[in-house]
Every structure is written in structure tokens, then in C-alpha cells.
Design a protein around this motif. Structure first.
Motif, PDB file in Angstrom:
ATOM      1  N   TYR A   1       0.881  -1.171   0.000  1.00  0.00           N
ATOM      2  CA  TYR A   1       0.000   0.000   0.000  1.00  0.00           C
ATOM      3  C   TYR A   1       0.911   1.211   0.000  1.00  0.00           C
ATOM      4  O   TYR A   1       1.705   1.382   0.917  1.00  0.00           O
ATOM      5  CB  TYR A   1      -0.866   0.053   1.253  1.00  0.00           C
TER       6      TYR A   1
ATOM      7  N   ALA B   1       2.549  -5.026   2.896  1.00  0.00           N
ATOM      8  CA  ALA B   1       1.556  -5.588   3.813  1.00  0.00           C
ATOM      9  C   ALA B   1       1.581  -7.111   3.714  1.00  0.00           C
ATOM     10  O   ALA B   1       1.268  -7.816   4.668  1.00  0.00           O
ATOM     11  CB  ALA B   1       0.167  -5.058   3.490  1.00  0.00           C
TER      12      ALA B   1
ATOM     13  N   PRO C   1      -1.210 -12.704  14.243  1.00  0.00           N
ATOM     14  CA  PRO C   1      -1.610 -11.541  15.032  1.00  0.00           C
ATOM     15  C   PRO C   1      -2.206 -10.452  14.145  1.00  0.00           C
ATOM     16  O   PRO C   1      -2.041 -10.479  12.923  1.00  0.00           O
ATOM     17  CB  PRO C   1      -0.301 -11.077  15.679  1.00  0.00           C
ATOM     18  N   SER C   2      -2.876  -9.510  14.760  1.00  0.00           N
ATOM     19  CA  SER C   2      -3.519  -8.425  14.031  1.00  0.00           C
ATOM     20  C   SER C   2      -2.495  -7.640  13.221  1.00  0.00           C
ATOM     21  O   SER C   2      -1.409  -7.357  13.701  1.00  0.00           O
ATOM     22  CB  SER C   2      -4.220  -7.520  15.037  1.00  0.00           C
ATOM     23  N   GLY C   3      -2.819  -7.319  11.983  1.00  0.00           N
ATOM     24  CA  GLY C   3      -1.942  -6.501  11.154  1.00  0.00           C
ATOM     25  C   GLY C   3      -0.881  -7.278  10.397  1.00  0.00           C
ATOM     26  O   GLY C   3      -0.032  -6.685   9.747  1.00  0.00           O
ATOM     27  N   CYS C   4      -0.931  -8.621  10.454  1.00  0.00           N
ATOM     28  CA  CYS C   4       0.137  -9.391   9.822  1.00  0.00           C
ATOM     29  C   CYS C   4      -0.134  -9.622   8.335  1.00  0.00           C
ATOM     30  O   CYS C   4       0.712 -10.162   7.640  1.00  0.00           O
ATOM     31  CB  CYS C   4       0.340 -10.719  10.531  1.00  0.00           C
ATOM     32  N   GLY C   5      -1.298  -9.210   7.854  1.00  0.00           N
ATOM     33  CA  GLY C   5      -1.564  -9.321   6.422  1.00  0.00           C
ATOM     34  C   GLY C   5      -2.541 -10.409   6.028  1.00  0.00           C
ATOM     35  O   GLY C   5      -2.672 -10.719   4.845  1.00  0.00           O
ATOM     36  N   LYS C   6      -3.257 -10.970   6.983  1.00  0.00           N
ATOM     37  CA  LYS C   6      -4.209 -12.043   6.674  1.00  0.00           C
ATOM     38  C   LYS C   6      -5.345 -11.553   5.782  1.00  0.00           C
ATOM     39  O   LYS C   6      -5.639 -12.142   4.743  1.00  0.00           O
ATOM     40  CB  LYS C   6      -4.826 -12.613   7.969  1.00  0.00           C
ATOM     41  N   SER C   7      -5.962 -10.437   6.224  1.00  0.00           N
ATOM     42  CA  SER C   7      -7.108  -9.938   5.454  1.00  0.00           C
ATOM     43  C   SER C   7      -6.677  -9.506   4.064  1.00  0.00           C
ATOM     44  O   SER C   7      -7.399  -9.720   3.086  1.00  0.00           O
ATOM     45  CB  SER C   7      -7.762  -8.760   6.168  1.00  0.00           C
ATOM     46  N   THR C   8      -5.508  -8.884   3.979  1.00  0.00           N
ATOM     47  CA  THR C   8      -5.003  -8.467   2.676  1.00  0.00           C
ATOM     48  C   THR C   8      -4.845  -9.675   1.757  1.00  0.00           C
ATOM     49  O   THR C   8      -5.243  -9.644   0.591  1.00  0.00           O
ATOM     50  CB  THR C   8      -3.654  -7.741   2.853  1.00  0.00           C
TER      51      THR C   8
ATOM     52  N   ARG D   1      -8.273 -10.776   0.683  1.00  0.00           N
ATOM     53  CA  ARG D   1      -8.896  -9.857  -0.279  1.00  0.00           C
ATOM     54  C   ARG D   1      -8.239  -9.966  -1.645  1.00  0.00           C
ATOM     55  O   ARG D   1      -8.887  -9.785  -2.676  1.00  0.00           O
ATOM     56  CB  ARG D   1      -8.820  -8.415   0.234  1.00  0.00           C
TER      57      ARG D   1
HETATM   58  N1  LIG Z   1      -6.396  -0.151   2.563  1.00  0.00           N
HETATM   59  C1  LIG Z   1      -5.193  -0.099   3.182  1.00  0.00           C
HETATM   60  N2  LIG Z   1      -4.365   0.947   2.990  1.00  0.00           N
HETATM   61  C2  LIG Z   1      -3.166   1.011   3.586  1.00  0.00           C
HETATM   62  N3  LIG Z   1      -2.679   0.071   4.401  1.00  0.00           N
HETATM   63  C3  LIG Z   1      -3.438  -1.013   4.647  1.00  0.00           C
HETATM   64  C4  LIG Z   1      -4.739  -1.154   4.047  1.00  0.00           C
HETATM   65  N4  LIG Z   1      -5.266  -2.330   4.467  1.00  0.00           N
HETATM   66  C5  LIG Z   1      -4.342  -2.886   5.283  1.00  0.00           C
HETATM   67  N5  LIG Z   1      -3.249  -2.104   5.393  1.00  0.00           N
HETATM   68  C6  LIG Z   1      -2.040  -2.418   6.173  1.00  0.00           C
HETATM   69  O1  LIG Z   1      -1.568  -3.682   5.787  1.00  0.00           O
HETATM   70  C7  LIG Z   1      -1.159  -4.442   6.896  1.00  0.00           C
HETATM   71  C8  LIG Z   1      -1.905  -5.758   6.944  1.00  0.00           C
HETATM   72  O2  LIG Z   1      -3.262  -5.514   7.180  1.00  0.00           O
HETATM   73  P1  LIG Z   1      -4.354  -6.648   7.233  1.00  0.00           P
HETATM   74  O3  LIG Z   1      -4.193  -7.541   6.078  1.00  0.00           O
HETATM   75  O4  LIG Z   1      -5.678  -6.003   7.395  1.00  0.00           O
HETATM   76  O5  LIG Z   1      -3.970  -7.405   8.572  1.00  0.00           O
HETATM   77  P2  LIG Z   1      -4.765  -8.524   9.387  1.00  0.00           P
HETATM   78  O6  LIG Z   1      -6.018  -8.849   8.672  1.00  0.00           O
HETATM   79  O7  LIG Z   1      -3.825  -9.661   9.480  1.00  0.00           O
HETATM   80  O8  LIG Z   1      -5.035  -7.943  10.739  1.00  0.00           O
HETATM   81  C9  LIG Z   1      -1.397  -3.576   8.122  1.00  0.00           C
HETATM   82  O9  LIG Z   1      -0.172  -3.003   8.490  1.00  0.00           O
HETATM   83  C10 LIG Z   1      -2.352  -2.536   7.650  1.00  0.00           C
HETATM   84  O10 LIG Z   1      -2.137  -1.322   8.318  1.00  0.00           O
END
Ligand SMILES: Nc1ncnc2c1ncn2[C@@H]1O[C@H](COP(=O)(O)OP(=O)(O)O)[C@@H](O)[C@H]1O
Ligand SMILES: [Mg+2]
Lengths: 286, 354
Positions: free
Chosen positions: B40, B46, B65-72, B75
């Protein structure tokens, strides 16, 4: 001394209730009563006279006034809704960054910090006989003499209304759109909906409260306005509200009162219908 | 109605659209990530260069853990996020730049993302509606999927008239009716209360087994991952730490992070090497031939059939011993006592440095 809870709440709303009664309800009752009274060029007599009301419902002249008003309401609504919805959609769903979105909204809003008369006068250099538009048309050879209906015409009135009322539509509709979670749009994309289908099936229904509130804004503004009609038409176009003002200036209070009451009834009716689409209390608290 | 009808493999071939056809026999992996990176803006990635293969019909949990990139990661699989580098394959077919609907994935969102203005039935029928299926037919089909998630009795309610668990079931039905090859779930259980969470969890597993498709489920809960997974992918700091069958991840974590994050392991130094030992293989006391460490008992948690005893070592590390209640009452240790924790050398598992 101990008051029952009911008495306490009555006391609490009393100030507001008294002000509302004194400033709104009492004048309304007076207007309503006056509309049934007889009058001549100088005064109102305390005698029942139904002529003002008969005139409201039967005189072709009066009916034409209402027709003009409703024509304006309809055209302005269609145009401001189309523009407002499109602009709001663009701002909310296509402009990614919040900063750019706010800048664009500000760009729409800032011209409205100038006062109404100044904005009305400002149309002359643009739309007048010697105005920018006519000069451009002449210069491009599209017309051979200045177009006269650009200014001081129904067209000019509509332009001014649309200019004034697109912003509230944009704001109320984008407010509703911003409450639509991204995930809902993504879920619709997963389901295979095209952009157009998403707009029709998801965004339009969910933006309904904003559309309803924007519509109330537009309808009441157009129906209650005489200033724009007066300045933009140069006195050549007459609407129901203009007629009320003219009659008031001529001390013909009963017919003005009858028209006002009817106008109020129509506006209240429209608002009541529109509010079925929007839960105002929910909109304000969410 | 038999559930077999809903199995994608036996889906009637009547629908001519290719993305509705399921589970062609030729592929080995339901989903593959090949050296995928997501950035990003200009910050650190990420998701940094991850590769992953998910075998057919797996229940796969992305844990971290939170913020490790799972949701990314999820998606990107769904097509709701562009991939910066690398490729994504679904059923052996590259989908990196395809639209969400053309991938054969479907996403179940953390907030359920039900359409608030449509009844449950119409929510589920939505994907058929946009494909132009007639009202009667799409409602009939949607009702079958509501039956699958046991929500057919509330078909006419609006989403806000349902509890969180019920909304979740509707969301699941709405995802499944698109006959996805892979279902993607982002923390689907985190908004539910603990009782419902356990119930829904077994429900998800049952449905996954019945449909035979892969579920990729993001969670930050170890319990959830252990209970559900055929395969666990442990992530940290934008990278995959370990991706393996659940038993392998639990018993032989690759490094201290995985061992600590999954729990159930003590990470300690033995003969100069970092090793992990399962907490249930450690015991209080010492005997010859066992390796041991000394510490002070910091906490005793009685959990019915087992007792969890936490020791604080002089170096400040926390060690855990899981004992049967019989052993515990026989020894009767007290908080504040100095005690030895010991284990067999053969129970040590050597960790890679992180
Ligand atoms: N739309 C976005 N724009 C900028 N940074 C993002 C965005 N979505 C996620 N991030 C960053 O990418 C990293 C991984 O996020 P995310 O995949 O949501 O983590 P998780 O789901 O594991 O908690 C985080 O550091 C987050 O701040
Ligand atoms: Mg997340």
C-alpha cells in the motif's frame, strides 16, 4: 413539593411549546381565519366571504400559477436529482481519498457563501444579451444574433434553481451513500452484479433517505421562493408564491391567505409522503 | 431435499457460465499464491512475497496476530485488492487480474455485509437475480440454501430483524449459492458470543465437508484454527511462518513464533539450542535422565480434568505445565513455591532461529 413525572415532562417541553404556539400555530390560525373574510382595497371586514377560496380552485389564472410552480418543482427535481445522485456517486464511490472528496465538496459549497442577490446578479454577465454565453455562441458562429431567452425567462429561473439546489441534493445523497459499507458493495460484486446493477439494486434503495431529504429541501425551496423568480425572470414569469407576494403588497390579505394555506397543505402533504422514505430521527442519530 | 444436490460437482450443467462449473478433475490445488506481494503506497509490504498451495477440499485457516496481512491476503484471493507482484491461481487457473465474480471465489465478510433492504430470501437470491433468473426459480433455489444453513423458517425477515448468528448463516447461504470453488471467510466468528462461536464453527466445518470445496478462513484465534483446520497457515509480519497440516504445525513448529502463537508449547533453551516442548509432556518435579529447569510457581489454573501451572524462571521466561488433576492433587504445589519443571530429551523439538 413533588411533581408527577408527567407534570415534569410537560414543564420541560412548555417553553418550546409556548414559543411554537405563539410563533407558528397562532399566526397559522389567523391566516386560516383571514382567508375566509371579506376585503376591499384598503381593509379586511369581519364577514364571511368564500370568494378567495372559490378563486383558488376555479380561476384559470390561479390554476395556471400553480401549474407553473409545479412545472418548476418537477423540472428542478428531476435535474437536481440526476445531477446530485451522479455527483454524490462519483464522490463517494470513485474518489478514493477522503481529502480529495472533501476538497471537491468544498469546491461545490464555497460559491454559496456569497449572498443570494449577488449570485442572482452574477448571472447577468454570463447569460445576458452581451453575456459570456452569447458572445461565445456569436463568436463560434452558432447563432447570428444574441439568444434572448437565456436571461429573464423561465430558462433563467430554472438555471438559477438548479444551481442553488444541486448542492443540497449532493450533500444529503452523499451522506446516505457514505453509510453504505464497502463490504456490501464487494458482496454485490462477488454475486456478479455489474456497476449499473449495483447502483440500481443496492445504492439507489440505500440512498433513499438522502434522496427523500434532498427532495424535501428542493420542493420546499422552489415552492416557497419568489426572489429567484422575480430576479431571474425580470418580472415576466408568475408563480403561486409570486402571486401571494403581489397580493400582500396590494393589501389583499384574504386571497393571499387562501393561497398560502393551500400551499402549506400541499407542502405538508408532500413532506409527509417523502418522510415515509426516510426516518429523520435515524438519519440524525446515526 | 438432500444435501448432495448442493454439491458443486453434481451441479446441473444447464448453466452455461463457466464460473459456475465446479471442481474440474484436473487440478491438484484449489488455490495457489505464487510469490505474491502487496504494497500500500510506499510503506513496507503488507504481504511480502508469500507462496502457498491449498490442496483440494481443505479447510485452511490463516492464523496470525492483528496486522500481519491475513485480510489483505484474503482480499487479494477474492479480487477485492490488486496484487502488486506475483500470481494467484484458483483450480489451477490463473485469476490474478480477473474480476471477483470470474474467479469462482466468494467472500463472507466479517460484518456479514447483508443487503439491509432485502429479505433473507432475496439476499440469498441476489446473485441469481443479477444473472436474470426468474423470481420464482431464484427464490426456490435460495430457499434450498437457507435450508442448508437452517434459516428457511426466517426467510422473509430483514437482516436487522435477525441475531448476529442468524445473519451469519444467511451470509453463508448467500455466498454458497454462487457455487464458489473456494469460500473466503474473514474472521467470520469474531462478532459472535462464545457459545455461538463454537456452534457456528462446527457448522462451518460440516458444510465444508458436505460441499467438498475449500474454505479459507482468517482468524487470530488459535483455538478456532486448531478446531477447524485441515491446514494451518501461520503468518507474522507480512510473511508465512509455517503452512502445514494442523498436526504438523502443532507438533513440529518451525520456529519460536509459531510455537508461542499456537500455544501448547514451552519454548526454551536446551544445550544452547532453542527447542520447544509440549506443555502436556512437561511435569513438575525432577527425576534422573530428565532435563529440567527451575522456577517459581506464578499461577495455578484448575480447569477440571487438567490443571495449568505457570512457572517463572530466573531469566523471566514463563513455562507452562499441563498436569492431570490426579497428579496435581498428589503433588499439591502452591503459588510462590520454587519448583522444577522437567521433560524428556526425546520430547524436544528443535526450532529454527527467527
Ligand atoms: N487499505 C489499506 N491501505 C493502507 N494500508 C493497509 C490497508 N489495508 C491494510 N493495510 C495495512 O496492511 C497491513 C496488513 O493488514 P491486514 O491484512 O488487514 O492485517 P490482518 O487482517 O492480518 O489484521 C497492516 O499493516 C495494515 O495497516
Ligand atoms: Mg483482518
Amino acid at each position: 413539593m413533588k411533581l408527577s413525572p408527567k407534570a415534569v415532562s410537560l414543564l420541560q417541553i412548555a417553553p418550546m411549546g409556548i414559543i411554537f404556539a405563539a410563533m407558528v400555530l397562532v399566526p397559522l390560525v389567523i391566516i386560516f381565519v383571514v382567508s375566509f373574510l371579506d376585503y376591499d382595497f384598503a381593509q379586511v371586514f369581519p364577514e364571511i366571504y368564500l370568494g378567495s377560496w372559490k378563486d383558488v380552485f376555479t380561476s384559470q389564472l390561479t390554476l395556471n400559477l400553480y401549474e407553473t410552480t409545479f412545472k418548476f418543482v418537477a423540472i428542478v427535481w428531476v435535474v437536481t436529482f440526476t445531477l446530485g445522485f451522479s455527483i454524490a456517486y462519483f464522490l463517494v464511490f470513485h474518489v478514493r481519498s477522503m481529502q480529495v472528496r472533501l476538497m471537491l465538496l468544498a469546491a461545490i459549497a464555497i460559491p454559496f457563501w456569497t449572498s443570494g442577490p449577488i449570485r442572482a446578479v452574477a448571472w447577468v454577465p454570463l447569460l445576458g444579451r452581451e453575456g459570456l454565453v452569447n458572445q461565445a455562441l456569436l463568436g463560434l458562429g452558432i447563432v447570428t444574433e444574441p439568444v434572448s431567452w437565456l436571461m429573464y425567462s423561465e430558462f433563467a429561473i430554472l438555471i438559477a434553481y438548479i444551481h442553488l439546489l444541486t448542492m443540497p441534493m449532493v450533500i444529503t445523497i452523499s451522506n446516505s451513500m457514505m453509510k453504505v459499507p464497502r463490504s456490501i458493495i464487494q458482496a454485490a460484486q462477488d454475486a456478479g452484479a455489474s456497476e449499473f446493477q449495483i447502483i440500481r439494486e443496492i445504492i439507489l434503495p440505500l440512498a433513499r433517505p438522502g434522496i427523500a431529504i434532498g427532495t424535501i429541501f428542493v420542493v420546499t425551496a422552489v415552492m416557497g421562493d419568489f426572489f429567484i423568480v422575480k430576479t431571474m425572470s425580470g418580472g415576466q414569469v408568475n408563480t403561486a408564491t409570486m402571486a401571494i407576494v403581489t397580493e400582500l403588497n396590494a393589501f389583499q390579505y384574504p386571497p393571499a391567505a387562501a393561497k398560502s394555506v393551500l400551499m402549506l397543505a400541499i407542502v405538508l402533504g408532500l413532506v409527509a409522503i417523502l418522510l415515509r422514505f426516510a426516518d429523520i430521527r435515524k438519519e440524525l442519530t446515526k | 431435499m438432500s444435501l448432495i444436490q448442493l454439491k458443486p460437482q453434481t451441479a446441473p450443467a444447464a448453466s452455461g457460465k463457466s464460473h459456475l462449473k465446479q471442481a474440474t478433475q484436473g487440478h491438484r490445488f484449489d488455490a495457489e499464491l505464487v510469490a505474491v506481494t502487496k504494497r500500500y503506497g510506499t510503506g513496507p509490504a503488507a504481504v511480502a512475497d508469500i507462496s502457498l498451495r491449498i490442496p483440494r477440499g481443505s479447510y485452511c485457516c490463516l492464523l496470525g496476530p492483528s496486522g500481519c496481512g491475513k485480510s489483505t491476503t484474503l482480499r487479494m484471493l477474492a479480487g477485492h485488492e490488486d496484487v502488486s507482484e506475483g500470481a494467484i491461481l484458483i483450480h489451477g487457473e490463473e485469476v490474478t487480474h480477473k474480476l471477483p465474480v470470474d474467479r469462482g471465489t466468494s467472500m463472507m465478510f466479517q460484518d456479514y455485509a447483508l443487503f439491509p433492504h432485502l429479505s433473507c430470501l432475496d439476499n440469498v437470491a441476489f446473485s441469481l437475480k443479477v444473472r436474470g433468473v426468474a423470481t420464482r426459480e431464484r427464490r426456490a433455489q435460495a430457499r434450498q440454501y437457507l435450508e442448508l444453513v437452517q434459516m428457511d423458517h426466517l426467510a422473509d425477515r430483514l437482516p436487522n430483524q435477525l441475531s448476529g448468528g442468524q445473519q451469519q448463516r444467511v451470509a453463508l447461504a448467500r455466498s454458497l449459492i454462487t457455487r464458489p470453488k473456494v469460500l473466503l471467510l474473514d474472521e467470520p466468528l469474531s462478532a459472535l458470543d462464545p457459545f455461538l462461536r463454537v456452534k457456528m464453527r462446527s457448522e462451518l466445518k460440516r458444510i465444508q465437508k458436505e460441499l467438498g470445496i475449500s474454505f479459507i478462513h482468517v482468524t487470530h484465534s488459535q483455538d478456532e484454527a486448531l478446531a477447524l483446520s485441515d491446514m494451518i497457515v501461520v503468518m507474522n509480519d507480512a510473511k508465512i511462518m509455517q503452512a502445514a497440516p494442523v498436526r504438523e504445525v502443532f507438533e513440529t513448529p518451525t520456529n519460536a513464533f509459531v510455537a508461542r502463537f499456537l500455544g501448547g508449547q514451552n519454548v526454551l533453551n536446551s544445550n544452547g539450542r532453542e527447542v520447544s516442548v509440549r506443555t502436556d509432556r512437561c511435569r513438575l518435579g525432577h527425576a534422573t535422565g530428565l532435563r529440567s529447569v527451575e522456577g517459581q510457581i506464578a499461577m495455578i489454573e484448575y480447569q477440571g480434568n487438567i490443571v495449568r501451572i505457570t512457572l517463572q524462571t530466573p531469566l523471566g521466561d514463563e513455562m507452562t505445565v499441563l498436569q492431570s488433576d490426579t497428579d496435581y492433587f498428589a503433588q499439591n504445589p502452591q503459588i510462590g513455591d520454587t519448583a522444577m519443571m522437567s521433560w524428556q530429551a526425546s520430547d524436544e523439538h528443535i526450532l529454527a532461529p527467527t
